[in-house]
Design an enzyme around this catalytic site. Sequence first.
Site, PDB file in Angstrom:
ATOM      1  N   ARG A 167      47.818  36.022  43.125  1.00 45.96           N
ATOM      2  CA  ARG A 167      46.823  36.828  43.849  1.00 45.96           C
ATOM      3  C   ARG A 167      46.926  36.596  45.371  1.00 45.96           C
ATOM      4  O   ARG A 167      45.907  36.511  46.063  1.00 45.96           O
ATOM      5  CB  ARG A 167      45.399  36.481  43.396  1.00 45.96           C
ATOM      6  N   SER A 242      37.775  40.774  38.532  1.00 46.95           N
ATOM      7  CA  SER A 242      37.560  39.330  38.686  1.00 46.95           C
ATOM      8  C   SER A 242      37.030  39.048  40.084  1.00 46.95           C
ATOM      9  O   SER A 242      37.655  39.427  41.064  1.00 46.95           O
ATOM     10  CB  SER A 242      38.862  38.561  38.513  1.00 46.95           C
ATOM     11  N   GLU A 338      38.096  35.932  44.831  1.00 46.25           N
ATOM     12  CA  GLU A 338      39.312  36.747  44.907  1.00 46.25           C
ATOM     13  C   GLU A 338      39.004  37.995  45.739  1.00 46.25           C
ATOM     14  O   GLU A 338      39.858  38.546  46.419  1.00 46.25           O
ATOM     15  CB  GLU A 338      39.717  37.142  43.479  1.00 46.25           C
TER      16      GLU A 338
HETATM   17  N1  EPU Z   1      37.118  32.952  29.244  1.00 44.46           N
HETATM   18  C1  EPU Z   1      35.913  32.439  28.823  1.00 44.46           C
HETATM   19  N2  EPU Z   1      34.772  33.144  29.112  1.00 44.46           N
HETATM   20  C2  EPU Z   1      34.798  34.314  29.800  1.00 44.46           C
HETATM   21  C3  EPU Z   1      36.032  34.820  30.233  1.00 44.46           C
HETATM   22  C4  EPU Z   1      37.189  34.135  29.958  1.00 44.46           C
HETATM   23  O1  EPU Z   1      35.847  31.396  28.208  1.00 44.46           O
HETATM   24  O2  EPU Z   1      33.708  34.881  30.019  1.00 44.46           O
HETATM   25  C5  EPU Z   1      38.360  32.197  28.930  1.00 44.46           C
HETATM   26  C6  EPU Z   1      38.874  32.415  27.530  1.00 44.46           C
HETATM   27  O3  EPU Z   1      39.431  31.191  27.096  1.00 44.46           O
HETATM   28  C7  EPU Z   1      40.022  33.394  27.706  1.00 44.46           C
HETATM   29  C8  EPU Z   1      40.559  32.984  29.048  1.00 44.46           C
HETATM   30  O4  EPU Z   1      39.397  32.599  29.794  1.00 44.46           O
HETATM   31  O5  EPU Z   1      40.965  33.243  26.707  1.00 44.46           O
HETATM   32  C9  EPU Z   1      41.296  34.075  29.767  1.00 44.46           C
HETATM   33  O6  EPU Z   1      40.466  35.239  29.838  1.00 44.46           O
HETATM   34  P1  EPU Z   1      41.088  36.697  30.122  1.00 44.46           P
HETATM   35  O7  EPU Z   1      42.271  36.921  29.264  1.00 44.46           O
HETATM   36  O8  EPU Z   1      39.990  37.680  30.075  1.00 44.46           O
HETATM   37  O9  EPU Z   1      41.681  36.554  31.585  1.00 44.46           O
HETATM   38  P2  EPU Z   1      41.103  35.892  32.905  1.00 44.46           P
HETATM   39  O10 EPU Z   1      41.916  34.669  33.187  1.00 44.46           O
HETATM   40  O11 EPU Z   1      39.650  35.744  32.846  1.00 44.46           O
HETATM   41  C10 EPU Z   1      42.868  37.113  34.407  1.00 44.46           C
HETATM   42  C11 EPU Z   1      42.879  37.995  35.624  1.00 44.46           C
HETATM   43  C12 EPU Z   1      42.471  39.418  35.260  1.00 44.46           C
HETATM   44  C13 EPU Z   1      43.463  39.948  34.250  1.00 44.46           C
HETATM   45  C14 EPU Z   1      43.472  39.011  33.025  1.00 44.46           C
HETATM   46  C15 EPU Z   1      44.544  39.376  32.036  1.00 44.46           C
HETATM   47  C16 EPU Z   1      42.425  36.540  37.514  1.00 44.46           C
HETATM   48  C17 EPU Z   1      41.448  36.146  38.567  1.00 44.46           C
HETATM   49  N3  EPU Z   1      41.997  37.459  36.642  1.00 44.46           N
HETATM   50  O12 EPU Z   1      41.510  37.026  33.966  1.00 44.46           O
HETATM   51  O13 EPU Z   1      42.570  40.210  36.444  1.00 44.46           O
HETATM   52  O14 EPU Z   1      43.143  41.259  33.843  1.00 44.46           O
HETATM   53  O15 EPU Z   1      43.744  37.645  33.447  1.00 44.46           O
HETATM   54  O16 EPU Z   1      45.815  39.059  32.534  1.00 44.46           O
HETATM   55  O17 EPU Z   1      43.547  36.037  37.501  1.00 44.46           O
HETATM   56  C18 EPU Z   1      41.341  41.039  38.321  1.00 44.46           C
HETATM   57  O18 EPU Z   1      42.113  40.375  39.028  1.00 44.46           O
HETATM   58  O19 EPU Z   1      40.417  41.744  38.828  1.00 44.46           O
HETATM   59  C19 EPU Z   1      41.487  40.987  36.869  1.00 44.46           C
HETATM   60  C20 EPU Z   1      40.657  41.616  36.053  1.00 44.46           C
END
Ligand code: EPU
Length: 348
Positions: A167, A242, A338
């Site tokens: 990012r 995010s 972010e």
């Molecule tokens: N999780 C929780 N609670 C929550 C959300 C997430 O426990 O409320 C944990 C879970 O273990 C889950 C893990 O976090 O398995 C990962 O969650 P998710 O796959 O939803 O991805 P993220 O890490 O929360 C990132 C990006 C997203 C992108 C997704 C998928 C960042 C800041 N965000 O989110 O990007 O869509 O991975 O690759 O890196 C964005 O940048 O606006 C965005 C949406």
Amino acid sequence: MPDTHTILIRENSPLRPYNTFGIAAHAARFTDIHSTDELRAALKVQTQPLLILGGGSNILFTRDWPGMVLRNCIQGITEARKFKNRIWVRVGGGVVWHNFVLWAVGKGYGGIENLSLIPGSVGAAPVQNIGAYGVELKDVFVELEAIELATGKRFRFNRPDCRFGYRDSIFKGPEKGRFCITSVTFSLTTNQHRLNTSYGDITKTLETMGVHNPTIADISTAVIRIRSSKLPDPAQLGNCGSFFKNPEVERAVLEPIQKEYPEVPHYNLADGRVKIPAGWLIQQCGWKGKRVGNTGCYEKQALVLVNYGGATGQEVKNLAFAIIDSVEKKFGVRLEPEVNILPTEASA
Ligand code: EPU
């Protein structure tokens, strides 16, 4: 001949239609630009501070913008060079990112299907090296063209020049606010596609769809389904995806957390550090689904802050910093936004 390009400048112009958080701020001066010539014409009459706006999907206005806003509306998708298995496609900075993805998927060009439905514009995509489901913009990036705001001069940046990180890029760091990105060139596959289905949610969704040998279009459909189920549609509920980055920390920071919460999700990074999902940390602090006035932490994804209607940018910022403080207190990890919180000290 930039002077022949008429630009319409609006005074005290509402910014609410141009930020996906739906914050009701105003810009002292606002203009749409449709070409580099229009951009240069606007720069001749600019007033400081100057803000280049793309899709408005990664900014939070905490008050009115005191200077000039230039909205990048430069269109165009051009097939620039063809190779045996690849094609270079040059795309105007004002093209809506998801429209470009749909165009590529429709043509059968691979590489950006995992980045389906990410809000925002093509010109803003390199700034924060957008990424999702195992793919980042830098994986398909060739070069970009940008106009220097102070001089109107055109610059070209290749991949190493941009110093892409998670990012992150030079356009968020040392070169912040110096350029307007007018076009980006991508390298997409025309055959022998390298599909990336490793992200758990994609595998599961393809199974639910009954797909065993996915095409580019299948992956795009799966990603659209996942995003629509977890992330709020800004047209219904104001948000910027995010709000925080997933923190990258030393292993020594993870260990005490792991002692108390053996199930803490984390991903090993190449440099020995670990990435912890901020959504998990926020959820453990009890914020998920919590509403504070007109704003809140989204019930299906704790990393997303939402505007329930009528929220001010300051309200969202206050919630964000309350979350940062509480995560730091509980886990010793300081989350970083972010989203760009505007105006910054420097531009105010
Ligand atoms: N999780 C929780 N609670 C929550 C959300 C997430 O426990 O409320 C944990 C879970 O273990 C889950 C893990 O976090 O398995 C990962 O969650 P998710 O796959 O939803 O991805 P993220 O890490 O929360 C990132 C990006 C997203 C992108 C997704 C998928 C960042 C800041 N965000 O989110 O990007 O869509 O991975 O690759 O890196 C964005 O940048 O606006 C965005 C949406």
